[in-house]
Design an enzyme around this catalytic site. Structure first.
Site, PDB file in Angstrom:
ATOM      1  CD  GLU A 116     -10.860  14.501   0.978  1.00  0.00           C
ATOM      2  OE1 GLU A 116      -9.914  15.110   1.533  1.00  0.00           O
ATOM      3  OE2 GLU A 116     -10.715  13.453   0.341  1.00  0.00           O
ATOM      4  CG  HIS A 138      -1.353  31.526  14.954  1.00  0.00           C
ATOM      5  ND1 HIS A 138      -2.041  32.145  15.950  1.00  0.00           N
ATOM      6  CD2 HIS A 138      -0.779  30.445  15.509  1.00  0.00           C
ATOM      7  CE1 HIS A 138      -1.881  31.465  17.074  1.00  0.00           C
ATOM      8  NE2 HIS A 138      -1.104  30.430  16.821  1.00  0.00           N
TER       9      HIS A 138
END
Lengths: 294, 377
Positions: free
Chosen positions: A209, A247
């Site tokens: 996936e 981040h």
């Protein structure tokens, strides 16, 4: 022969008195698996459809010789259930339970690993071999004995694909649904060497996936260490670019994690990559050596 | 996941003893003026929009003020802004510090290593993705001993800190490690981490709490990500529901199968709109609720693609037939069903009795629903 499970596998179902535990213990038996015990603290002395229930895994192991566990215990108690099974000497634990915090799973994984035990899952369909045993919840109807191995991060998509292999007149050696959680007990890279060594597997189907880097890591392993043919499929080609996990997540998975990077990595490693699930059986049939159809 | 706004993240930081600038939250220009006038927030100060998206500085969502009047006008300029899709409703006012360095520190999970990882860089104050690998130091942390002394010394070295500043980092990392575990965080990030004199101060705070740990953190239950009203209803009913801008509704079970279904639809020119993941259920009522929810999203056609495992085909069929009975005539939509797997024969029969045909092939069923929704886009 098969991977991790065999006719000698004796399963203890942790959480057998719950609805899912009861239903799937029944299904495992219907598959031909020796489900020898159940564990639910406080329910010792009772039975669930003739399977004896114990208060602790240690007792279940001592009285029945159970050597694998299938865990259905709710998420807040799953860590304890796993640690208990490892301490009782169980060396293969399939955790079906979903929504286990990854902080718990970090402890579970490293605890088990340090003691030579393997976890499959959590939040996974488990493992099944048509000539061996089933530990988990993959529907019995999708199987037929054969020589195709399957490893997957998905649940129902695994059933879809395994069933497609069967409907094409092919069969499976062993199928493992690894689960798609952030921390899994067994990754593609952990499972690949098992199939490389398995004399009953001629070809491996890998179902991935988008997200994470497990498929890229698998491609790297296949390139260097896996000699059997691989057919792969990556779900999520059409998904809009997913939300990133902040981040810090982006710099860990730098340049990886999309359908494009995964397909490219797998193709570079020599795998045939299907664009859609229904292309898999034809690709498999085209590669599988004559005489290994079933 | 629960992303905490900066001021909430800093509340958590405070609990663990992470050094912060003096500051307060304001929700109106008057409040911003009053907080700076009475000295609650020392001047000069910085006025920051409390939104979850990054890049606030460049996007005009951060301003500086030297007087209470300036604090008021900065607040007037920022409050009510639409920043990357989020409306600014809250501000954080903080003293402006004289700093000598801007650093980067975070703790997150490395899925491949299956270990937490401590990431530091001396190049803080910019987006960390833009910093080259050589300037970023990563150390996996084993949960059993936890963060060790030598790892903290290595981090200090990578950040160019020594003496009192290194001691300050030691305490800060200890606090972050405890926070990461104690709050079940997916991410704890400070960027920038400022060196002020020889002490460290967290100028920003990014904290993401893991959803699956909600059972031991009721304190985060009130905080919601931005969701549409229908997504909110779905969440209450434990159905994964996502709204895109296409016209085909998709009901499937399991994330992988849902994604594969969308891939196939797109291949045949379909545009998936709402998609809805039933997950594992053997309650026909949940299936009915899912369909009623889907009807409210007004799709042009609906594709039901189920592979029965935990969720049995007959359960889905019963729930579907009941939903079709409840949806008013005017809100009906063309439906293509494909149900396979456990109890398939029973499920197909229930649908047949209600006049619905299940198409066993994924390819053919996908083509049928694209045609029902009006063909290729």
């Amino acid at each position: 022969m098969s991977v991790l499970v065999s006719r000698d596998t004796k399963v203890v179902v942790q959480g057998i008195t719950g609805h899912q535990g009861t239903v799937h213990a029944r299904q495992m038996k219907a598959f031909g698996t020796a489900v020898v015990a159940g564990v639910t603290p406080g329910k010792a002395g009772t039975t669930v459809e003739e399977t004896p229930v114990f208060d602790s895994v240690r007792e279940a192991v001592e009285k029945t010789g159970a050597n694998a566990s299938c865990i259905f215990v709710p998420a807040p108690f799953a860590k304890d259930a796993l640690l208990e099974s490892v301490d009782a000497g169980i060396r293969l634990a399939v955790i079906v339970t979903e929504h286990i915090p990854f902080h718990d799973m970090l402890v579970m994984y490293h605890y088990a690993r340090g003691r030579g035990a393997r976890i499959i899952g959590p939040n996974c369909p488990g493992i099944a071999s048509p000539t061996g045993a089933k530990v988990g919840i993959i529907p019995n109807v999708v199987f037929r004995p054969g020589r195709v191995g399957v490893i997957s991060r998905s649940g129902t998509l695994t059933y879809e694909i395994v069933n497609g292999i069967k409907e094409h007149g092919l069969g499976q050696s062993t199928c493992i649904g690894l689960g798609g959680d952030p921390v899994v007990g067994t990754s593609f890279v952990d499972a690949l060497p098992l199939f490389e060594k398995d004399p009953d597997t001629d070809l491996l189907v890998l179902v991935g996936e988008i997200g994470g880097t497990a498929e890229e890591d698998a491609a790297e392993y296949i390139h260097h260490h896996f000699s059997k043919p691989v057919v792969a499929y990556i779900a999520g080609r059409s998904a809009p670019e997913g939300k990133r996990m902040g981040h810090a997540g982006a710099i860990i998975s730098r340049g990886k994690g999309t359908a494009k990077t995964k397909v490219a990595a797998l193709e570079a490693a020599g795998a045939k990559v299907a664009r859609f699930p229904y292309e898999i059986p034809d690709l498999v049939a085209g590669i599988l050596p004559a005489g290994s159809r079933s | 996941m629960v992303k905490l706004a900066e001021w909430r993240g800093k509340d958590v930081f405070r609990k663990y003893g992470v050094p912060l600038p003096r500051g307060r939250v304001a929700r109106s220009p008057q409040e911003a003026e009053a907080l700076t006038r009475d000295g609650s927030v020392p001047l000069p100060c910085v006025v920051k929009a409390q939104v979850l998206a990054g890049g606030r500085g460049k996007g005009g969502a951060v301003k500086f003020a030297n007087s209470p009047a300036e604090a008021r006008s900065a607040a007037e300029a920022i409050l009510g802004l639409e920043f990357k899709g989020e409306r600014v409703k809250e501000l954080l006012l903080e003293e402006k510090l004289a700093l000598s360095k801007e650093l980067y520190v975070s703790l997150t999970l490395d899925r491949t290593l299956r270990l937490p990882v401590l990431i530091v860089s001396a190049r803080g104050g910019v987006e960390i993705e833009s910093v080259e690998d050589a300037a970023i130091d990563r150390q996996p942390v084993d949960p059993f001993p936890g963060l060790t002394g030598y790892q903290k010394r290595r981090a200090a070295g990578a950040l160019g800190l020594s003496g009192g500043a290194a001691k300050s980092l030691d305490r800060l990392l200890e606090a972050l490690w405890k926070l990461f575990n104690g709050e079940d965080a997916e991410l704890v990030e400070i960027n920038p981490l400022a060196l002020v004199g020889d002490g460290l101060v967290a100028l920003d705070a990014k904290v993401i709490i893991e959803d699956d740990a909600a059972f031991r953190h009721p304190e985060y239950a009130e905080i919601r990500d931005d969701r549409t009203p229908l997504e909110e209803v779905a969440r209450e009913k434990d159905i994964a529901f996502v709204q895109l801008d296409g016209n085909i509704g998709v009901i499937a079970n399991g994330a992988g199968l849902t994604m594969a279904t969308l891939d196939v639809l797109q291949e045949f020119g379909g545009r998936p709109g709402v998609f809805l993941d039933l997950g594992g259920t053997d309650d026909p009522k949940k299936v009915t609720e899912a369909f009623l929810l889907m009807a409210r999203a007004q799709p042009q056609a609906v594709f039901l693609n189920i592979f029965g495992g935990v969720t049995r085909c007959d359960t889905v069929a019963r729930g579907l037939v009941e939903a079709m009975r409840q949806v008013p005539e005017a809100e009906r939509f063309p439906l293509v069903a494909r149900i396979r797997g456990n109890n398939e024969a029973e499920g197909v029969e229930i649908l047949r009795a209600a006049g619905i045909t299940s198409i066993p092939s994924l390819k053919e069923s996908a083509q049928a629903v694209v045609a029902a929704a009006g063909g290729r886009r």
